[in-house]
Structures are given as structure tokens and as C-alpha cells.
Design a protein around this motif. Structure first.
Motif, PDB file in Angstrom:
ATOM      1  N   THR A  56       0.802  -1.222   0.000  1.00  0.00           N
ATOM      2  CA  THR A  56       0.000   0.000   0.000  1.00  0.00           C
ATOM      3  C   THR A  56       0.832   1.267   0.000  1.00  0.00           C
ATOM      4  OG1 THR A  56      -1.747  -1.196   1.166  1.00  0.00           O
ATOM      5  CG2 THR A  56      -1.900   1.198   1.156  1.00  0.00           C
ATOM      6  N   PHE A  59       2.334   1.922  -3.416  1.00  0.00           N
ATOM      7  CA  PHE A  59       1.285   2.318  -4.372  1.00  0.00           C
ATOM      8  C   PHE A  59       0.907   3.779  -4.158  1.00  0.00           C
ATOM      9  CE2 PHE A  59      -0.675  -2.248  -4.408  1.00  0.00           C
ATOM     10  CZ  PHE A  59       0.409  -2.738  -5.117  1.00  0.00           C
ATOM     11  N   ILE A  60       0.736   4.159  -2.898  1.00  0.00           N
ATOM     12  CA  ILE A  60       0.334   5.537  -2.595  1.00  0.00           C
ATOM     13  C   ILE A  60       1.438   6.518  -2.975  1.00  0.00           C
ATOM     14  CG2 ILE A  60      -0.212   7.131  -0.709  1.00  0.00           C
ATOM     15  CD1 ILE A  60      -1.762   4.750   0.569  1.00  0.00           C
ATOM     16  N   TYR A  63       1.290   6.893  -6.758  1.00  0.00           N
ATOM     17  CA  TYR A  63       0.104   7.663  -7.148  1.00  0.00           C
ATOM     18  C   TYR A  63       0.273   9.144  -6.797  1.00  0.00           C
ATOM     19  CZ  TYR A  63      -4.824   8.706  -7.886  1.00  0.00           C
ATOM     20  OH  TYR A  63      -6.002   9.229  -8.350  1.00  0.00           O
ATOM     21  N   CYS A  93      -5.162  -5.534  -3.196  1.00  0.00           N
ATOM     22  CA  CYS A  93      -4.004  -4.973  -3.911  1.00  0.00           C
ATOM     23  C   CYS A  93      -4.166  -5.118  -5.418  1.00  0.00           C
ATOM     24  CB  CYS A  93      -2.710  -5.601  -3.423  1.00  0.00           C
ATOM     25  SG  CYS A  93      -2.230  -4.911  -1.813  1.00  0.00           S
ATOM     26  N   GLU A  95      -6.973  -4.712  -6.873  1.00  0.00           N
ATOM     27  CA  GLU A  95      -7.831  -3.556  -7.163  1.00  0.00           C
ATOM     28  C   GLU A  95      -7.007  -2.263  -7.175  1.00  0.00           C
ATOM     29  OE1 GLU A  95     -11.044  -1.421  -8.233  1.00  0.00           O
ATOM     30  OE2 GLU A  95     -10.914  -3.607  -8.101  1.00  0.00           O
ATOM     31  N   ARG A  96      -6.083  -2.139  -6.241  1.00  0.00           N
ATOM     32  CA  ARG A  96      -5.233  -0.944  -6.215  1.00  0.00           C
ATOM     33  C   ARG A  96      -4.356  -0.871  -7.463  1.00  0.00           C
ATOM     34  NH1 ARG A  96      -4.059  -2.328   0.024  1.00  0.00           N
ATOM     35  NH2 ARG A  96      -5.792  -1.156   0.912  1.00  0.00           N
TER      36      ARG A  96
END
Length: 147
Positions: A56, A59-60, A63, A93, A95-96
Motif C-alpha cells: 500500500t 502504491f500511494i 500515485y 491490492c 484492485e489498487r
């Protein structure tokens, strides 16, 4: 191929830096379209519902920096057997990762040895992605995801 042993090694190295040998732990690494690598760990929370997947944070970061993720690898220690396991992305994950499209490569454990990995695209591990229903059967672009 954007997924290579170097990406997996980055996740293992972060695991070793964050947690001493003999403690449970794991980490993730993502490769960006520009070749960069971001790593992250999950939070150690007293209340399990506050925990996040190891990927996470990376990914953040990607992004937030408006950088495209092209590959992802996640690992964890198996203390009982003294080894490091490759973890495929969980459904959340997946989905992310959908933000970056069906071609994102992910490390999945080999059937004969969960400490070794093989690459799969997100479309291969998530063939019936629900978001296609809102994009005329195609994988939705970032505009639809952000909407």
C-alpha cells in the motif's frame, strides 16, 4: 519485462532492514515506468483492522508522485521453515494495481516452490475484473478510476 530478481531483492532487503532476523515481517517493492523502485511495509498495529497490505505505501507514493507502476513484488518471512515466501497480490491490492492497467506485472509463487517466483500480468491473475463492466468490456483507464 519490468519484474526481475532485483525488484524481489529490494523487498527482501527492506524486510531485513525493518525487522531483525527471527521476527516475522515482510515488505513490497514496485517498479515504476521510469525504472525507479519504491518500497514499503505494512503497519504493525495492535488492532488488526488498522493494518495495511505491505504494498500500500509504495502504491500511494507512486500515485502521489503521478508515476506509473509497471511491476510489483511482495515477500514475507516464513519463520517456521526459515525462508522468505513470495506473496501474490491479494484481491484488494489487485484492485489498487488496476489503476495502472492490466499489463502490470506481479510476482506470484511458483507452484513447485513458494520461495521462487514467476511473473504474471494483472490481467492473468484478475481475469474477470469487475471494472470492465463500466468501460464497455475494456480495462478502465485512469480517468474512470479517478472519477
Amino acid at each position: 519485462m519490468h519484474l526481475d530478481q532485483g525488484l524481489v531483492d529490494a523487498a527482501v532487503e527492506l524486510t531485513d532492514r525493518r525487522w531483525p532476523a527471527g521476527e516475522p515481517g515482510g515488505a513490497a517493492a514496485v517498479r515504476l515506468a521510469d525504472g525507479g523502485i519504491l518500497t514499503s511495509v505494512g503497519l504493525d498495529n495492535l488492532h488488526g483492522s488498522a493494518a495495511l497490505c505491505q504494498e500500500t505505501g509504495a502504491f500511494i507514493q507512486a500515485y502521489t508522485q503521478d508515476r506509473a507502476v509497471v511491476a510489483s513484488a511482495c515477500v514475507c518471512r516464513d519463520l517456521e521453515r526459515g525462508r522468505v515466501l513470495i506473496l501474490p497480490p491479494c484481491g484488494i491490492c489487485q484492485e489498487r494495481l488496476a489503476l495502472w492497467g492490466p499489463g502490470v506485472e506481479v510476482a506470484v509463487p511458483r507452484a513447485d516452490d513458494p520461495t521462487k517466483w514467476e511473473p504474471r500480468t494483472l490481467a492473468e491473475v484478475h481475469p474477470y475484473y469487475w471494472g470492465r463492466q463500466f468501460a464497455d468490456g475494456e480495462w478502465p483507464g485512469t480517468g474512470l478510476h479517478a472519477g
